[in-house]
Scaffold this motif. Structure first.
Motif, mmCIF file in Angstrom:
data_model
loop_
_atom_site.group_PDB
_atom_site.id
_atom_site.type_symbol
_atom_site.label_atom_id
_atom_site.label_comp_id
_atom_site.label_asym_id
_atom_site.label_seq_id
_atom_site.Cartn_x
_atom_site.Cartn_y
_atom_site.Cartn_z
ATOM 1 N N HIS A 45 -43.964 20.071 -22.688
ATOM 2 C CA HIS A 45 -43.796 20.633 -24.030
ATOM 3 C C HIS A 45 -45.144 20.764 -24.741
ATOM 4 C CE1 HIS A 45 -39.494 20.845 -23.973
ATOM 5 N NE2 HIS A 45 -39.342 19.556 -23.726
ATOM 6 N N SER A 46 -46.026 19.756 -24.531
ATOM 7 C CA SER A 46 -47.351 19.803 -25.167
ATOM 8 C C SER A 46 -48.159 20.994 -24.663
ATOM 9 C CB SER A 46 -48.107 18.503 -24.881
ATOM 10 O OG SER A 46 -47.433 17.402 -25.450
ATOM 11 N N LYS A 47 -48.073 21.283 -23.346
ATOM 12 C CA LYS A 47 -48.780 22.437 -22.790
ATOM 13 C C LYS A 47 -48.288 23.734 -23.415
ATOM 14 C CE LYS A 47 -49.814 20.411 -18.250
ATOM 15 N NZ LYS A 47 -49.544 20.490 -16.795
ATOM 16 N N GLN A 48 -46.956 23.865 -23.556
ATOM 17 C CA GLN A 48 -46.390 25.072 -24.152
ATOM 18 C C GLN A 48 -46.821 25.217 -25.611
ATOM 19 O OE1 GLN A 48 -42.173 24.890 -23.587
ATOM 20 N NE2 GLN A 48 -42.294 25.022 -21.354
ATOM 21 N N TYR A 49 -46.830 24.099 -26.351
ATOM 22 C CA TYR A 49 -47.244 24.141 -27.759
ATOM 23 C C TYR A 49 -48.712 24.523 -27.878
ATOM 24 C CZ TYR A 49 -48.294 22.610 -32.495
ATOM 25 O OH TYR A 49 -48.720 22.568 -33.792
ATOM 26 N N SER A 50 -49.550 23.989 -26.974
ATOM 27 C CA SER A 50 -50.979 24.303 -27.000
ATOM 28 C C SER A 50 -51.224 25.793 -26.762
ATOM 29 C CB SER A 50 -51.697 23.472 -25.933
ATOM 30 O OG SER A 50 -53.065 23.795 -25.877
ATOM 31 N N LYS A 51 -50.482 26.387 -25.809
ATOM 32 C CA LYS A 51 -50.613 27.826 -25.556
ATOM 33 C C LYS A 51 -50.207 28.632 -26.778
ATOM 34 C CE LYS A 51 -49.846 27.644 -20.536
ATOM 35 N NZ LYS A 51 -48.958 28.061 -19.427
ATOM 36 N N PHE A 52 -49.120 28.225 -27.437
ATOM 37 C CA PHE A 52 -48.650 28.937 -28.631
ATOM 38 C C PHE A 52 -49.670 28.843 -29.762
ATOM 39 C CE2 PHE A 52 -46.344 28.729 -32.691
ATOM 40 C CZ PHE A 52 -45.812 30.011 -32.711
ATOM 41 N N LEU A 53 -50.267 27.633 -29.931
ATOM 42 C CA LEU A 53 -51.260 27.435 -30.990
ATOM 43 C C LEU A 53 -52.493 28.304 -30.754
ATOM 44 C CD1 LEU A 53 -51.777 25.787 -33.544
ATOM 45 C CD2 LEU A 53 -52.858 24.046 -32.129
ATOM 46 N N LYS A 54 -52.940 28.403 -29.489
ATOM 47 C CA LYS A 54 -54.086 29.257 -29.178
ATOM 48 C C LYS A 54 -53.789 30.721 -29.476
ATOM 49 C CE LYS A 54 -56.060 26.311 -25.528
ATOM 50 N NZ LYS A 54 -56.364 26.213 -24.078
ATOM 51 N N PHE A 55 -52.563 31.144 -29.190
ATOM 52 C CA PHE A 55 -52.168 32.534 -29.480
ATOM 53 C C PHE A 55 -52.229 32.815 -30.981
ATOM 54 C CE2 PHE A 55 -48.689 35.359 -30.782
ATOM 55 C CZ PHE A 55 -49.114 36.536 -30.178
#
Length: 306
Positions: free
Chosen positions: A97-107
């Motif tokens: 979940h943290s990886k997915q959130y990090s990708k979303f934040l970068k976007f």
């Protein structure tokens, strides 16, 4: 005696739960679920929290996970590490979940930076290419030289426009008269067409009876043969069988009409992706109870009375 994987699979299929449904509910991949059902535990990566996955699986198919593990402990591999299985499993899920959130934040950050860049370019281009005060003054002076000519042209245009509007008003009156006659004639035709359609409607009565987990039971009274009409916004796997376990249709569709023999007494309709589906029986929409509205996989059972 059935193995632990066979028991879990049999219970899942009896409830009509697909591998995708179970994956979404337990956060266990379909590949791992398949290995568990086949008792191929050695193929599972990180099987040191296998017991936790089996407990989660059992919970979502209404079985006692602790009891299953105790009865089939000889089938399971021995734990490789002395760790808290639930804690390890949760940590792995949290990392994903943290990886997915990090990708979303970068976007989001990239999008904001792009918008700021576009705004700055707009401000810079406006300041560079906007006219100076002298240019505005010169343009106004040149325009004033032709002010009187422009007024004359405007007056002439207003006069022509007035004549044109008068002519259009007269023409519109004639059009309205014709439209009135045409509308009366169309209303008459529509009324006759509606009466013909009502004559062709097949009488059918659909009464909801019970809902038991994922099966919705209805009593249906119909004089004519039944026709199922399925409309779905996305691809949907469906199956239609009768009381003799005969399959009348099976496949993946988005739109389909299925005509059934008049002799059918019980119709079972199974839908594998019901979230955006509309089901009609002889033109009448089948309403499911509110408790079933969140189900992805549904099983409709129609008891037909003539």
């Amino acid at each position: 005696m059935k193995k632990i994987g066979q028991k879990l699979k049999a219970k899942r299929e009896s409830l009509g739960i697909t591998l995708l449904d179970l994956q979404n509910k337990t956060n266990i991949s379909r590949e791992t679920i398949t290995y568990i059902e086949q008792n191929e535990f050695y193929k599972i990566k990180n099987n040191h929290y296998l017991n936790t996955m089996i407990k989660r699986y059992a919970k979502h198919v209404h079985l006692d996970g602790e009891k299953l593990l105790q009865e089939h402990k000889n089938e399971l591999p021995k734990a490789k590490n002395i760790v808290n299985e639930t804690e390890v499993f949760e940590q792995t899920s949290n990392r994903e979940h943290s990886k997915q959130y990090s990708k979303f934040l970068k976007f989001i950050i990239g999008l904001v930076a792009l918008l700021l860049t576009i705004f700055l370019l707009y401000v810079i281009s406006f300041s560079v290419f906007s006219p100076t005060k002298d240019e505005v003054f010169n343009n106004q002076t040149v325009n004033d030289q032709y002010k009187d000519v422009a007024i004359d042209i405007k007056d002439k245009k207003s006069e022509d426009l007035s004549k044109t509007k008068s002519k259009e008003t007269n023409d519109q009156s004639k059009v309205n008269e014709n439209e009135s006659d045409s509308k009366a004639e169309n209303d008459k035709k529509n009324k006759e067409s509606k009466e013909d359609d009502e004559k062709e409607v097949k009488d059918v009565s659909i009464a909801f009876q019970t809902f038991d987990g994922n099966q919705i039971h209805y009593d249906v009274e119909a004089e004519e043969a039944l026709t199922l009409d399925i409309q779905s916004e996305i691809s949907n796997w469906v199956q239609v069988i009768d009381e003799n376990n005969k399959t009348h249709f099976q496949g993946e569709i988005t739109s389909k009409k299925i005509e059934l023999p008049k002799s059918v007494k019980t119709v079972t309709f199974i839908s594998g992706n019901s979230s955006n589906m509309v089901l009609k029986l002889n033109g009448q929409e089948v309403k499911e109870p509110s408790e079933a509205s969140s189900l992805i996989t549904r099983r409709y059972i129609f008891n037909v009375k003539k």
